[in-house]
Write a protein that holds these residues in place. Structure first.
Motif, PDB file in Angstrom:
ATOM      1  N   LYS A 194       6.941   1.891   3.940  1.00 34.13           N
ATOM      2  CA  LYS A 194       7.217   2.812   4.871  1.00 34.13           C
ATOM      3  C   LYS A 194       6.610   1.240   6.139  1.00 34.13           C
ATOM      4  CE  LYS A 194       7.306   7.276   3.929  1.00 34.13           C
ATOM      5  NZ  LYS A 194       8.561   7.609   4.448  1.00 34.13           N
ATOM      6  N   ALA A 195       6.015   0.476   6.750  1.00 36.03           N
ATOM      7  CA  ALA A 195       5.630  -0.413   7.113  1.00 36.03           C
ATOM      8  C   ALA A 195       6.844  -1.039   8.234  1.00 36.03           C
ATOM      9  CB  ALA A 195       4.782  -1.379   7.261  1.00 36.03           C
ATOM     10  N   LEU A 196       7.610  -1.625   7.012  1.00 34.21           N
ATOM     11  CA  LEU A 196       9.308  -1.819   7.926  1.00 34.21           C
ATOM     12  C   LEU A 196      10.284  -2.132   7.665  1.00 34.21           C
ATOM     13  CD1 LEU A 196       8.795  -4.715   3.946  1.00 34.21           C
ATOM     14  CD2 LEU A 196       8.066  -4.661   6.231  1.00 34.21           C
ATOM     15  N   ASP A 197      10.419  -0.220   8.341  1.00 34.14           N
ATOM     16  CA  ASP A 197      11.208   0.942   8.461  1.00 34.14           C
ATOM     17  C   ASP A 197      11.439  -0.311   9.827  1.00 34.14           C
ATOM     18  OD1 ASP A 197      11.025   2.164   6.793  1.00 34.14           O
ATOM     19  OD2 ASP A 197      10.290   3.836   7.556  1.00 34.14           O
ATOM     20  N   PRO A 198      10.602  -0.228  11.094  1.00 29.46           N
ATOM     21  CA  PRO A 198      11.544  -1.000  11.822  1.00 29.46           C
ATOM     22  C   PRO A 198      12.029  -2.760  12.132  1.00 29.46           C
ATOM     23  CG  PRO A 198       8.883  -0.456  11.994  1.00 29.46           C
ATOM     24  CD  PRO A 198       9.798  -0.705  10.712  1.00 29.46           C
ATOM     25  N   ILE A 199      12.199  -3.043  11.046  1.00 29.14           N
ATOM     26  CA  ILE A 199      12.442  -4.268  10.791  1.00 29.14           C
ATOM     27  C   ILE A 199      13.609  -4.317   9.672  1.00 29.14           C
ATOM     28  CG2 ILE A 199      11.282  -5.721  11.770  1.00 29.14           C
ATOM     29  CD1 ILE A 199      10.589  -6.599   8.825  1.00 29.14           C
ATOM     30  N   LEU A 200      14.445  -3.390   9.280  1.00 30.96           N
ATOM     31  CA  LEU A 200      14.435  -3.409   7.763  1.00 30.96           C
ATOM     32  C   LEU A 200      15.984  -3.413   7.944  1.00 30.96           C
ATOM     33  CD1 LEU A 200      14.610  -1.463   5.295  1.00 30.96           C
ATOM     34  CD2 LEU A 200      15.017   0.567   4.990  1.00 30.96           C
ATOM     35  N   THR A 201      16.763  -3.206   8.904  1.00 30.60           N
ATOM     36  CA  THR A 201      18.173  -3.925   8.823  1.00 30.60           C
ATOM     37  C   THR A 201      17.941  -5.072   9.067  1.00 30.60           C
ATOM     38  OG1 THR A 201      18.666  -2.151  10.827  1.00 30.60           O
ATOM     39  CG2 THR A 201      20.207  -3.844  10.408  1.00 30.60           C
ATOM     40  N   ARG A 202      16.981  -5.918  10.080  1.00 30.59           N
ATOM     41  CA  ARG A 202      17.078  -7.979   9.560  1.00 30.59           C
ATOM     42  C   ARG A 202      16.998  -7.657   8.479  1.00 30.59           C
ATOM     43  NH1 ARG A 202      13.159 -10.588  13.428  1.00 30.59           N
ATOM     44  NH2 ARG A 202      14.422 -12.343  13.431  1.00 30.59           N
ATOM     45  N   LEU A 203      15.789  -7.111   7.722  1.00 31.98           N
ATOM     46  CA  LEU A 203      15.557  -8.234   6.240  1.00 31.98           C
ATOM     47  C   LEU A 203      16.973  -7.824   5.268  1.00 31.98           C
ATOM     48  CD1 LEU A 203      12.081  -5.971   6.002  1.00 31.98           C
ATOM     49  CD2 LEU A 203      12.926  -7.857   5.337  1.00 31.98           C
ATOM     50  N   LYS A 204      17.638  -6.017   5.622  1.00 31.56           N
ATOM     51  CA  LYS A 204      18.453  -6.360   4.357  1.00 31.56           C
ATOM     52  C   LYS A 204      20.063  -7.644   4.972  1.00 31.56           C
ATOM     53  CE  LYS A 204      18.577  -1.607   2.932  1.00 31.56           C
ATOM     54  NZ  LYS A 204      18.210  -1.930   1.964  1.00 31.56           N
ATOM     55  N   GLN A 205      19.855  -7.638   6.287  1.00 26.47           N
ATOM     56  CA  GLN A 205      20.678  -9.315   7.094  1.00 26.47           C
ATOM     57  C   GLN A 205      20.395 -10.162   6.095  1.00 26.47           C
ATOM     58  OE1 GLN A 205      21.104  -8.446  10.160  1.00 26.47           O
ATOM     59  NE2 GLN A 205      22.855  -6.969  10.706  1.00 26.47           N
ATOM     60  N   ARG A 206      19.203 -10.833   6.472  1.00 24.49           N
ATOM     61  CA  ARG A 206      18.614 -12.236   5.950  1.00 24.49           C
ATOM     62  C   ARG A 206      17.804 -12.131   4.900  1.00 24.49           C
ATOM     63  NH1 ARG A 206      20.054 -15.439  10.181  1.00 24.49           N
ATOM     64  NH2 ARG A 206      22.163 -15.745  10.397  1.00 24.49           N
ATOM     65  N   ASP A 220      15.444  -3.757  -7.118  1.00 26.71           N
ATOM     66  CA  ASP A 220      15.339  -2.646  -5.722  1.00 26.71           C
ATOM     67  C   ASP A 220      14.975  -3.994  -4.525  1.00 26.71           C
ATOM     68  OD1 ASP A 220      14.914  -0.725  -3.740  1.00 26.71           O
ATOM     69  OD2 ASP A 220      12.874  -0.985  -4.405  1.00 26.71           O
ATOM     70  N   ASP A 221      15.148  -4.137  -3.191  1.00 27.64           N
ATOM     71  CA  ASP A 221      14.660  -4.836  -2.449  1.00 27.64           C
ATOM     72  C   ASP A 221      13.245  -4.408  -2.039  1.00 27.64           C
ATOM     73  OD1 ASP A 221      17.363  -6.088  -1.118  1.00 27.64           O
ATOM     74  OD2 ASP A 221      17.666  -4.599   0.052  1.00 27.64           O
ATOM     75  N   TYR A 222      13.278  -3.925  -1.932  1.00 32.97           N
ATOM     76  CA  TYR A 222      11.314  -3.329  -1.251  1.00 32.97           C
ATOM     77  C   TYR A 222      10.703  -3.734  -2.798  1.00 32.97           C
ATOM     78  CZ  TYR A 222      12.347  -0.465   1.801  1.00 32.97           C
ATOM     79  OH  TYR A 222      12.790   0.217   3.029  1.00 32.97           O
ATOM     80  N   SER A 223      10.943  -4.019  -4.237  1.00 38.17           N
ATOM     81  CA  SER A 223      10.601  -4.850  -5.427  1.00 38.17           C
ATOM     82  C   SER A 223      10.287  -6.526  -5.142  1.00 38.17           C
ATOM     83  CB  SER A 223      10.524  -4.860  -6.076  1.00 38.17           C
ATOM     84  OG  SER A 223      11.804  -5.079  -6.923  1.00 38.17           O
ATOM     85  N   PHE A 224      11.280  -6.950  -4.138  1.00 40.24           N
ATOM     86  CA  PHE A 224      11.349  -8.249  -4.487  1.00 40.24           C
ATOM     87  C   PHE A 224      10.305  -8.314  -3.058  1.00 40.24           C
ATOM     88  CE2 PHE A 224      14.247 -11.641  -1.762  1.00 40.24           C
ATOM     89  CZ  PHE A 224      13.674 -12.594  -1.657  1.00 40.24           C
ATOM     90  N   TRP A 225      10.619  -7.069  -1.674  1.00 42.80           N
ATOM     91  CA  TRP A 225       9.532  -7.466  -1.135  1.00 42.80           C
ATOM     92  C   TRP A 225       7.909  -7.551  -1.114  1.00 42.80           C
ATOM     93  CZ3 TRP A 225      12.935  -4.011   2.391  1.00 42.80           C
ATOM     94  CH2 TRP A 225      14.466  -4.878   2.193  1.00 42.80           C
ATOM     95  N   ALA A 226       7.790  -6.742  -2.020  1.00 43.69           N
ATOM     96  CA  ALA A 226       6.464  -6.481  -2.218  1.00 43.69           C
ATOM     97  C   ALA A 226       6.392  -7.665  -2.911  1.00 43.69           C
ATOM     98  CB  ALA A 226       6.334  -5.167  -3.051  1.00 43.69           C
ATOM     99  N   HIS A 227       6.501  -7.744  -3.664  1.00 44.35           N
ATOM    100  CA  HIS A 227       6.332  -9.574  -4.467  1.00 44.35           C
ATOM    101  C   HIS A 227       5.807 -10.841  -3.697  1.00 44.35           C
ATOM    102  CE1 HIS A 227       6.489 -13.169  -7.227  1.00 44.35           C
ATOM    103  NE2 HIS A 227       7.240 -13.581  -6.735  1.00 44.35           N
TER     104      HIS A 227
END
Length: 245
Positions: A94-106, A115-122
């Motif tokens: 949930k901490a990434l909600d403010p930048i989720l659009t940026r993350l999914k783009q780049r 899962d995107d979140y499993s990648f980011w968690a890693h």
């Protein structure tokens, strides 16, 4: 151009393998010397992923003209770490909600069906927990957002295009890739290849930063300029063979 880079780094501070033969960091040693910033070309990462298993497929970014973030990795010269420096704070999606659009783009996960979140968690658990000793990266959202800022500023696709190097079927001299990056940013990167048969493919460009987020020559911290075996040329693909993901 160099003045712009210095200004960007100053703003970032306020607002905010790779090495060949390596040895692991000793347990408990979380010190590091520099940050290795890996930006990969999504088409080539897809090619690599599909090559691992015939059932693998890809999810590619909607924006085709950009290198995507793989990660920002604190590194001690001559090693592959440190890694996983702290178990706290735990990854919070949930901490990434403010930048989720940026993350999914780049900073999306090219590996289809994962899962995107499993990648980011890693990336946070392995590397962000080490980078958080630096103010620009000292929370989960700052680690990802500040790294995305680096991706926007150090635009590899733009640097190559400015030098006349664009994706397609042709071969490019690796020295020309290096020259394009050096002309744009003033420091030596690392060019990293994967191989399809005997052909070298441009996979990623890695930049090196000191702990003040100043861009430095990767060669100054032992990162060789080319990680493409003995190849002198490579391909920078626009699409996968067959054109399917």
């Amino acid at each position: 151009m160099m003045e712009n880079i210095y200004c960007f780094c100053a703003i970032l501070l306020v607002t905010f393998s790779h090495l060949g033969r390596c040895v692991p960091v000793q347990n408990g040693d979380n010190s590091f010397d520099y940050l290795l910033f890996d930006q990969h070309w999504p088409i080539t990462e897809c090619l690599h992923w599909k090559g691992l298993n015939d059932s693998n497929y890809c999810s590619l970014p909607k924006e085709p003209n950009a290198f995507n973030v793989h990660g920002l990795w604190p590194t001690k010269t001559g090693t592959t770490g440190p890694h996983s420096c702290s178990s706290q704070p735990k990854f919070d999606r949930k901490a990434l909600d403010p930048i989720l659009t940026r993350l999914k783009q780049r900073w999306m996960n090219v590996h289809g069906g994962t899962d995107d979140y499993s990648f980011w968690a890693h990336e946070w658990n392995k590397h962000g927990t080490c980078a958080k000793v630096l103010e620009p990266f000292n929370t989960e959202v700052k680690y990802f957002n500040s790294t995305l800022d680096l991706n926007s500023f150090y635009d590899i696709y733009g640097a190559l295009t400015d030098y006349g190097i664009t994706p397609g079927d042709q071969f490019y001299a690796i020295d020309d890739i290096l020259t394009a990056i050096m002309r744009k940013f003033g420091k030596t990167p690392q060019i990293y290849c994967i191989f399809s048969g005997k052909q070298a493919q441009l996979h990623s460009v890695k930049l090196c930063f000191d702990k003040n987020i100043n861009l430095i020559d990767c060669s100054s911290v032992g990162v060789k300029a080319r990680n493409c075996e003995d190849r002198k040329t490579l391909r920078y693909l626009r699409k996968l063979p067959g054109g399917k993901w």
